[in-house]
Design a protein around this motif. Structure first.
Motif, mmCIF file in Angstrom:
data_model
loop_
_atom_site.group_PDB
_atom_site.id
_atom_site.type_symbol
_atom_site.label_atom_id
_atom_site.label_comp_id
_atom_site.label_asym_id
_atom_site.label_seq_id
_atom_site.Cartn_x
_atom_site.Cartn_y
_atom_site.Cartn_z
ATOM 1 N N GLN A 203 38.696 -3.879 63.404
ATOM 2 C CA GLN A 203 39.561 -4.122 62.252
ATOM 3 C C GLN A 203 39.973 -5.585 62.182
ATOM 4 N N PHE A 234 41.992 3.348 61.547
ATOM 5 C CA PHE A 234 43.328 3.963 61.694
ATOM 6 C C PHE A 234 44.152 3.293 62.769
ATOM 7 N N GLY A 235 43.775 2.094 63.191
ATOM 8 C CA GLY A 235 44.549 1.366 64.194
ATOM 9 C C GLY A 235 43.827 1.187 65.513
ATOM 10 N N PHE A 343 48.804 0.995 67.884
ATOM 11 C CA PHE A 343 49.061 1.289 66.487
ATOM 12 C C PHE A 343 48.203 2.468 66.040
ATOM 13 N N MET A 344 48.804 3.431 65.408
ATOM 14 C CA MET A 344 48.015 4.463 64.731
ATOM 15 C C MET A 344 48.691 4.727 63.408
ATOM 16 N N ARG A 345 47.899 4.863 62.381
ATOM 17 C CA ARG A 345 48.377 4.914 60.996
ATOM 18 C C ARG A 345 49.881 5.011 60.814
ATOM 19 N N ALA A 346 50.441 3.955 60.267
ATOM 20 C CA ALA A 346 51.883 3.834 60.074
ATOM 21 C C ALA A 346 52.616 4.034 61.397
ATOM 22 N N PRO A 347 52.236 3.237 62.422
ATOM 23 C CA PRO A 347 52.917 3.382 63.706
ATOM 24 C C PRO A 347 54.413 3.156 63.513
ATOM 25 N N SER A 500 42.913 -6.312 59.805
ATOM 26 C CA SER A 500 43.168 -5.304 58.772
ATOM 27 C C SER A 500 43.989 -4.191 59.398
ATOM 28 N N GLY A 501 45.263 -4.466 59.535
ATOM 29 C CA GLY A 501 46.221 -3.511 60.074
ATOM 30 C C GLY A 501 47.529 -3.754 59.363
ATOM 31 N N GLY A 502 48.469 -2.864 59.575
ATOM 32 C CA GLY A 502 49.762 -3.047 58.929
ATOM 33 C C GLY A 502 49.676 -3.072 57.413
ATOM 34 N N GLU A 690 49.106 2.642 54.796
ATOM 35 C CA GLU A 690 49.861 3.508 55.702
ATOM 36 C C GLU A 690 50.963 4.289 55.003
HETATM 37 MO MO1 MOS Z 1 47.005 0.207 61.160
HETATM 38 S S1 MOS Z 1 47.721 1.564 62.506
HETATM 39 O O1 MOS Z 1 48.077 -1.090 61.446
HETATM 40 O O2 MOS Z 1 45.415 -0.090 61.567
#
Ligand code: MOS
Length: 724
Positions: A203, A234-235, A343-347, A500-502, A690
């Motif tokens: 990601q 998904f993190g 992190f996992m989807r909307a941690p 590509s997170g958060g 998320e």
């Molecule tokens: Mo998301 S859990 O920040 O890939």
């Protein structure tokens, strides 16, 4: 305007035709195959690894163990670096930890040799469940990506609880969950002198580049990361996990390209997970339902502290979601012998809002106030903890439009009061929220003489629509059909972009595309000799001037150039931090539960979301549906089980780790309330990824209570928990 429209994915056709090549599908001349060998005990020390037999097996080239592995530079780089376990020592801290890498000419030879390795352990007592050591909880050093402290307090919640008309005091538990993207992790590493090229499922190509450069002590420019397609993340693909560096180490050792695929089973101990949480929530309200106090104290499972740190920020949304003068939150970690959570989807928000929004439902019951009404009575016009005003907030419309579409007014409040024959019907709702994140990002835009446009950025498309939205933004500004825009991403040689997170890819990268495209437009207009103030318009590959028009090609040849380009570097506006920046939503769930057998079926869903300006209607809806489905899994199915004796994950496969299939998912109605946030991004978007997962588990738990009168405070809500 192409922005906002429902257009097909740029990458859709390539994916359907099998032309999209994922990391494991690439190949290289003379490529060898590596596999991971993992520990079978949860705690102790490796007393000896006997690789003699394995080394004599056909095709074996090398076996890396802590005895012979290259020493890596473990200094933390700028990016989050996961340095453990990289075969740098003999400690075993969890079952399933990497302890060797076998490299052979074929995958089968590597597998056969791995089976001949024998490991002797000096085992130690393992802590296999956090519940046994809750009293040893400790404060996280890093928290919420540095945006806030683990503990916050405004007012005096405990004093405010005294004499309240109604209170809730309950503990909510969420289990370990694993991401399980469709595409497993895989890496191919190729060395050329001290230059390293890596194809890997990630990601964040920028983070992978930085991490590998740090570990191997080479300049960042010497590392190229390539990842044009990601089959979900998904993190778990946000960090650069140890198998990536181990693949590079193996390739350097055997002087050949090496491919390593992490198996589905190994993915349960190789790339993080959502940690188990135990959350205590206390709420107090006056007789009108106005919140007097909110306390949210969260414990989350951690690995052994020497591995790193990750805290599930369960209380962050409780600080700002409702208007309340007395709020406190705290976060503590509990170390066990498991790998590092991540992190996992909307941690944070997804697990934390299960607790908060379940508690709000319990408060509504205690006060005999409708759950939607209770939330609107506590509507926050500013972040209660920081006092900052919201940059935008369309949540009121989400409640109203969601409730209307769902027919919430037909709900009768008493549990068990709505039936369809032998089936109990339950209706529940919950609020969703997720912060609007943005980081510096760069993009290049180039216009060719034939009117084709190229857009490049070192970002990623997780299957969420990055290719498509980048093309839309450029197409509008340059006045070309979206089909004329070619987007290239997933290569660290392109202008840099964040992980590509958060939920921040659109918010970060699209402003860079917008800026670069605007600069190219201005350059193009300058070539025509007209002034932008002359009312010049770019339309369908031509520049329309005051009295005539000129094709892009004519304009370029007038300037004597074959193409024209610009690179833009963008970052969040300096005043952005003066605002609380969040996306919002309202989730409405209907469940149908067999009165005797207690089989739970989610039968209807309405989600109304304020995610700012929508760039692509189709990919936005895809993300909203996907997030809700993920939440259904969280609510009813997903749970990683650990054997308390051996500390081993017992359902490390997707047969026994349950996720929703089509038959588990109802028709999902999504409503988008557009409340553009031009403080966070010039395009007004807030990010979607998320948000739609948050609140789903609580909405289902609340619907289950409404159907049955049973309040389930521990996920997942399996039918056995309703047999009471
Ligand atoms: Mo998301 S859990 O920040 O890939």
């Amino acid at each position: 305007m192409i922005v906002g429209q429902s257009i097909d994915r740029q990458d859709g056709r390539r994916k359907v035709l099998g032309q999209a090549r994922y990391a494991a599908e690439a190949s290289a001349e003379g490529m060898a195959h590596a596999i991971l060998v993992q520990s079978t005990v949860a705690a102790g020390v490796i007393a000896g690894i006997d690789t003699g037999k394995a080394r004599g097996m056909p095709g074996v080239m090398e076996i890396l163990t802590p005895d012979n592995a290259d020493k890596l530079n473990l200094k933390q780089g700028a990016q989050q670096t996961v340095t453990f376990p990289l075969l740098q020592g003999n400690d075993v801290l969890y079952s399933g930890q990497h302890i060797a890498v076998v490299v052979a000419d074929t995958l089968q030879h590597a597998q056969a040799a791995a089976a001949k390795i024998s490991v002797r352990y000096k085992t130690a007592e393992a802590v296999t469940t956090m519940d046994a050591v809750l009293s040893q909880a400790y404060e996280p050093k890093k928290f919420d990506n540095g945006r806030s402290r683990p503990d916050t307090k405004i007012g005096d919640p405990d004093a405010a609880m005294q004499g309240a008309a109604a209170t809730v005091d309950a503990t909510y538990i969420t289990p370990i969950e694993h991401h399980n993207p469709m595409e497993p992790h895989a890496t191919i590493a190729i060395w050329d002198g001290d230059r390293l090229t890596v194809r890997t499922a990630t990601q964040g190509i920028s983070g992978s580049q930085q991490t590998l450069a740090t570990l191997f002590n080479i300049p960042k420019e010497n590392v190229t990361i390539i990842c044009p397609f990601v089959g979900g993340g998904f993190g778990c693909k946000g960090n650069t996990w140890p198998h990536v560096a181990l693949t590079a180490m193996a390739a350097r050792r055997v002087k050949r390209p090496v491919k390593l695929e992490v198996t589905r089973q190994q993915m349960f101990t190789s790339n993080g997970y959502r940690p188990r949480t135990v959350q205590k929530v206390r709420l107090a309200a006056d007789g009108d339902g106005k919140l007097l106090a909110v306390r949210h104290d969260g414990l989350s499972q951690m690995s052994q502290p020497s591995i790193g740190e990750f805290a599930e920020a369960v209380g962050v949304a409780s600080r700002m979601l409702y208007a309340c003068p007395n709020i406190s939150t705290s976060h503590r970690l509990v170390a066990v012998n498991q790998g590092l959570p991540t992190f996992m989807r909307a941690p944070g928000e997804a697990s934390g809002n299960f607790a908060l929004e379940s508690a709000m439902d319990e408060l509504a019951t205690a006060l005999s106030i409708d759950p939607v009404e209770l939330r609107t009575r506590n509507y926050a016009d500013a972040d209660s903890t920081t006092g900052k005003p919201f940059a935008s907030k369309g949540l009121r419309s989400c409640y109203r439009l969601g409730a209307e579409a769902f027919n919430w007014s037909r709900r009768t409040p008493a549990p068990g009061s709505m039936r369809d024959g032998r089936v109990l019907i339950g209706m529940g709702m919950a609020t969703s929220t997720y912060p609007t994140n943005r980081m510096p990002a760069s993009a290049l835009v180039r216009v060719m003489a034939n009117g084709d446009v190229l857009v490049q950025s070192g970002t990623q498309d997780l299957g969420t629509g990055t290719y498509t939205t980048m093309a839309q933004v450029a197409a509008d500004i340059l006045g070309v059909a979206v089909e004329r825009v070619r987007v290239e991403l997933g290569d660290s040689r392109f202008p840099p972009a964040p992980v590509s997170g958060g939920s921040m890819t659109s918010a970060s990268v699209l402003p860079a595309v917008q800026q670069a495209a605007l600069q190219v437009r201005d350059k193009l207009v300058a070539l025509t000799g007209w002034n932008a103030s002359d009312g010049v318009l770019l339309d369908n590959g031509v520049v329309r001037g005051p009295d005539r028009q000129m094709s892009f090609g004519e304009a370029l040849s007038r300037g004597g150039v074959p193409s024209i380009e610009a690179t833009a570097d963008t970052k969040p506006a300096p005043n952005a931090d003066e605002y609380a920046r969040h996306a919002f939503g309202a989730q409405f769930a209907e469940v149908r539960i067999d009165a005797d057998l207690r089989i739970i079926k989610v039968s209807r869903w309405v989600g109304a979301f304020d995610c700012g300006k929508v760039i692509s209607a189709k990919t936005a809806r895809n993300q909203l549906i996907g997030g809700i489905v993920f939440g259904i899994g969280m609510a009813l199915m997903e749970e990683t089980r650990v054997d308390p004796e051996y500390g081993r994950i017992v359902n490390a496969n997707i047969a026994e780790y349950h996720v929703p299939v089509n038959a588990d998912v109802p028709d999902i109605q999504t409503i988008v309330v557009e409340d553009p946030d031009t403080i966070s991004t010039p395009l007004g978007l807030k990010g979607i990824g998320e948000l739609p997962t948050v609140g789903v588990a609580a909405a289902i738990a609340n619907a289950v209570w409404h159907a049955t009168g049973v309040r389930v405070r521990e996920l997942p809500i399996r039918l056995d928990k309703l047999l009471v």
